[in-house]
Design a protein around this motif. Structure first.
Motif, short mmCIF file in Angstrom:
data_model
loop_
_atom_site.label_atom_id
_atom_site.label_comp_id
_atom_site.label_asym_id
_atom_site.label_seq_id
_atom_site.Cartn_x
_atom_site.Cartn_y
_atom_site.Cartn_z
N PHE A 69 0.81 -1.21 0.00
CA PHE A 69 0.00 0.00 0.00
C PHE A 69 0.85 1.27 0.00
N PHE A 73 -0.22 3.33 -3.15
CA PHE A 73 -0.84 4.64 -2.93
C PHE A 73 0.14 5.77 -3.20
N LEU A 129 -11.26 0.70 7.55
CA LEU A 129 -11.38 1.16 6.17
C LEU A 129 -11.79 2.63 6.12
N LEU A 133 -9.39 5.61 4.61
CA LEU A 133 -9.82 6.48 3.51
C LEU A 133 -9.73 7.95 3.91
N ALA A 148 -10.70 6.37 -2.32
CA ALA A 148 -11.57 5.19 -2.45
C ALA A 148 -11.39 4.54 -3.81
N THR A 151 -8.32 2.58 -3.69
CA THR A 151 -8.53 1.34 -2.92
C THR A 151 -9.17 0.28 -3.80
N SER A 154 -6.68 -1.03 -6.22
CA SER A 154 -5.63 -1.86 -5.63
C SER A 154 -6.02 -3.33 -5.57
#
Length: 191
Positions: A69, A73, A129, A133, A148, A151, A154
């Motif tokens: 992540f 991200f 979660l 976010l 989001a 996410t 991903s």
């Protein structure tokens, strides 16, 4: 109270600061991630695994999750001008490690009756979660919708990474079934 722990409590209460704020000595997020990996395992090991195997699996999976992540991200949020500016001033690693702090509650959930434990686990994961976010959006200056969307994106990327890992294991001659524990008396897998 040390600033690292204070920031963990602040994040749990949705008090989110800019990404530049989450900079610590290298050993603090590393130690916290190791603690978050080890504590749930001490409550009991997986059937068929020794404690050492379970610890190695938990540590490896937590490191993989956080690093995946961080890189994903980092790439995704650099696609926006706000994220590009903020990511230049700090790292996502300490923030993502701190976001996992609510995993400290997992050993408590193991002591609840099964139905209640599963319900509380779903509530905890929903909270995590929502917090992730919101924290990634506020800390990087992006919108919650942008985070989001990242996410959701991903998920297929993670599936492709797992598929590639499976292919690499098979090329190396490792049968994934050999990695799984076998119940006592089960026939040996011949690959």
């Amino acid at each position: 109270m040390p600033p690292f722990l204070q920031d963990a409590l602040d994040l749990a209460r949705f008090r989110i600061k800019p990404l530049e704020h989450y900079s610590y000595d290298w050993w603090q997020p590393v130690g916290w991630l190791m603690l978050l990996s080890v504590l749930p395992v001490l409550g009991g090991s997986l059937p068929g695994f020794s404690l050492g195997q379970h610890l190695a699996l938990a540590i490896g999976m937590n490191w993989f999750r956080v690093l995946f992540f961080v890189f994903f991200f980092g790439w995704w949020l650099r696609r926006t001008p706000a994220g590009q500016a903020r990511l230049a001033g700090g790292s996502l690693f300490p923030l993502l490690v701190l976001l996992g702090s609510s995993d400290l509650l997992l050993p408590l959930l193991a002591n609840l009756p099964q139905g209640v434990g599963i319900l509380m686990l779903l509530v905890l994961k929903g909270y995590q979660l929502g917090l992730a976010l919101r924290a990634l959006a506020v800390a990087t200056g992006n919108t919650v919708q942008q985070v989001a969307l990242g996410t959701l994106l991903s998920i297929p990327v993670l599936l492709v990474v797992m598929l590639l890992l499976s292919i690499l294991l098979s090329v190396a001659g490792v049968n994934p079934e050999q990695l799984l524990p076998r119940p006592a008396g089960a026939p040996k897998v011949v690959g």
